[in-house]
Motif scaffolding. Sequence first.
Motif, PDB file in Angstrom:
ATOM      1  N   PHE A  43       0.824  -1.224   0.152  1.00 27.42           N
ATOM      2  CA  PHE A  43      -0.106   0.096  -0.044  1.00 27.42           C
ATOM      3  C   PHE A  43       0.828   1.337  -0.125  1.00 27.42           C
ATOM      4  N   ASP A  44       0.323   2.384  -0.392  1.00 25.13           N
ATOM      5  CA  ASP A  44       1.097   3.603  -0.394  1.00 25.13           C
ATOM      6  C   ASP A  44       1.159   4.167   1.084  1.00 25.13           C
ATOM      7  N   ARG A  45       0.079   4.019   1.812  1.00 20.77           N
ATOM      8  CA  ARG A  45       0.076   4.728   2.990  1.00 20.77           C
ATOM      9  C   ARG A  45      -1.105   4.433   3.808  1.00 20.77           C
ATOM     10  N   ILE A  46      -0.997   4.449   5.215  1.00 24.46           N
ATOM     11  CA  ILE A  46      -2.082   4.392   5.954  1.00 24.46           C
ATOM     12  C   ILE A  46      -2.849   5.588   6.438  1.00 24.46           C
ATOM     13  N   GLN A  47      -4.311   5.714   6.635  1.00 24.04           N
ATOM     14  CA  GLN A  47      -4.853   6.937   6.932  1.00 24.04           C
ATOM     15  C   GLN A  47      -5.878   6.460   7.865  1.00 24.04           C
ATOM     16  N   GLU A  48      -6.549   7.425   8.869  1.00 24.19           N
ATOM     17  CA  GLU A  48      -7.645   7.025   9.374  1.00 24.19           C
ATOM     18  C   GLU A  48      -8.782   7.010   8.807  1.00 24.19           C
ATOM     19  N   SER A  49      -9.630   6.126   9.143  1.00 25.11           N
ATOM     20  CA  SER A  49     -10.927   5.785   8.508  1.00 25.11           C
ATOM     21  C   SER A  49     -12.160   5.632   9.247  1.00 25.11           C
ATOM     22  N   LYS A  50     -13.173   6.154   9.135  1.00 23.59           N
ATOM     23  CA  LYS A  50     -14.402   5.931   9.919  1.00 23.59           C
ATOM     24  C   LYS A  50     -15.364   4.839   9.069  1.00 23.59           C
ATOM     25  N   ARG A  51     -14.855   4.649   8.047  1.00 24.31           N
ATOM     26  CA  ARG A  51     -15.674   3.331   7.127  1.00 24.31           C
ATOM     27  C   ARG A  51     -15.271   1.987   7.786  1.00 24.31           C
ATOM     28  N   HIS A  52     -14.001   1.783   8.009  1.00 26.96           N
ATOM     29  CA  HIS A  52     -13.414   0.643   8.404  1.00 26.96           C
ATOM     30  C   HIS A  52     -13.360   0.332   9.885  1.00 26.96           C
ATOM     31  N   LYS A  53     -13.981  -0.831  10.131  1.00 20.90           N
ATOM     32  CA  LYS A  53     -13.977  -1.073  11.767  1.00 20.90           C
ATOM     33  C   LYS A  53     -12.542  -0.857  12.484  1.00 20.90           C
ATOM     34  N   SER A  54     -11.389  -1.060  11.718  1.00 20.06           N
ATOM     35  CA  SER A  54     -10.258  -0.829  12.151  1.00 20.06           C
ATOM     36  C   SER A  54     -10.006   0.414  12.645  1.00 20.06           C
ATOM     37  N   GLY A  55     -10.370   1.412  12.232  1.00 24.61           N
ATOM     38  CA  GLY A  55     -10.402   2.622  12.282  1.00 24.61           C
ATOM     39  C   GLY A  55      -9.338   3.397  11.064  1.00 24.61           C
ATOM     40  N   TYR A  56      -8.840   2.240  10.516  1.00 19.43           N
ATOM     41  CA  TYR A  56      -7.579   2.798   9.436  1.00 19.43           C
ATOM     42  C   TYR A  56      -7.980   2.341   8.088  1.00 19.43           C
ATOM     43  N   ALA A  57      -7.397   2.740   6.999  1.00 21.02           N
ATOM     44  CA  ALA A  57      -7.481   2.330   5.611  1.00 21.02           C
ATOM     45  C   ALA A  57      -6.387   2.315   5.078  1.00 21.02           C
ATOM     46  N   MET A  58      -6.188   1.613   4.152  1.00 20.30           N
ATOM     47  CA  MET A  58      -4.636   1.528   3.173  1.00 20.30           C
ATOM     48  C   MET A  58      -5.292   2.157   1.867  1.00 20.30           C
ATOM     49  N   ARG A  59      -4.274   3.184   1.579  1.00 17.72           N
ATOM     50  CA  ARG A  59      -4.582   3.923   0.299  1.00 17.72           C
ATOM     51  C   ARG A  59      -3.741   2.973  -0.551  1.00 17.72           C
ATOM     52  N   PHE A  60      -4.569   2.897  -1.721  1.00 10.63           N
ATOM     53  CA  PHE A  60      -3.850   2.151  -3.045  1.00 10.63           C
ATOM     54  C   PHE A  60      -3.342   0.835  -2.779  1.00 10.63           C
ATOM     55  N   PRO A  61      -4.221  -0.050  -1.906  1.00  6.79           N
ATOM     56  CA  PRO A  61      -3.890  -1.430  -1.719  1.00  6.79           C
ATOM     57  C   PRO A  61      -3.339  -2.246  -2.932  1.00  6.79           C
ATOM     58  N   ARG A  62      -2.889  -3.232  -2.960  1.00  5.30           N
ATOM     59  CA  ARG A  62      -2.639  -4.115  -3.921  1.00  5.30           C
ATOM     60  C   ARG A  62      -2.198  -5.521  -3.289  1.00  5.30           C
ATOM     61  N   ILE A  63      -2.623  -6.542  -3.880  1.00  9.08           N
ATOM     62  CA  ILE A  63      -2.113  -8.061  -3.299  1.00  9.08           C
ATOM     63  C   ILE A  63      -0.963  -8.447  -3.876  1.00  9.08           C
ATOM     64  N   VAL A  64      -0.047  -8.555  -2.949  1.00 12.28           N
ATOM     65  CA  VAL A  64       1.561  -8.917  -3.568  1.00 12.28           C
ATOM     66  C   VAL A  64       1.462 -10.624  -3.705  1.00 12.28           C
ATOM     67  N   ARG A  65       0.839 -11.173  -2.842  1.00 12.69           N
ATOM     68  CA  ARG A  65       0.864 -12.959  -2.903  1.00 12.69           C
ATOM     69  C   ARG A  65      -0.058 -13.458  -1.810  1.00 12.69           C
ATOM     70  N   ILE A  66      -0.514 -14.540  -2.004  1.00 11.38           N
ATOM     71  CA  ILE A  66      -1.233 -15.631  -1.329  1.00 11.38           C
ATOM     72  C   ILE A  66      -0.046 -16.216  -0.107  1.00 11.38           C
ATOM     73  N   ARG A  67      -0.365 -15.844   0.936  1.00  6.16           N
ATOM     74  CA  ARG A  67       0.547 -16.386   2.036  1.00  6.16           C
ATOM     75  C   ARG A  67       0.201 -17.740   2.676  1.00  6.16           C
TER      76      ARG A  67
END
Length: 126
Positions: A71-95
């Motif tokens: 991801f590019d950065r973390i930001q605060e978010s009221k939309r997500h239960k965690s209180g945070y959101a990742m900007r421009f997330p992309r899946i790197v791989r299945i672990r």
Amino acid sequence: FAQFGNGKRRGVLSDLTFAVRRDDELVNIGKAYSGLTDAEIAMLTERFKANGESLGWGYRVAPDTVLEIAFDRIQESKRHKSGYAMRFPRIVRIRDDKTVAEISTIDEVRRIYEGQLAREAGNRES
């Protein structure tokens, strides 16, 4: 959740919501649509359909698949239960080598976020 994609991916579960651990609870922090190959998406679609609950637009899936997310950065978010959101997330791989007990925690996310704020404050003072 795993949702059906659009366009060439409308028949596969390519839009994936992901979470981090907060104590014994999983809390969502984002959703990614990109990064996996068509073969990986097909494999996950089969897995999610076999073990998930159909919602029509997608599937509620068991929290048993670990993904590495860039991801590019973390930001605060009221939309997500965690209180945070990742900007421009992309899946790197299945672990498949990791369990859900080993995923990132909300404390790790908070440290990343606070580190970003400190770096940005330092850059403004320069």
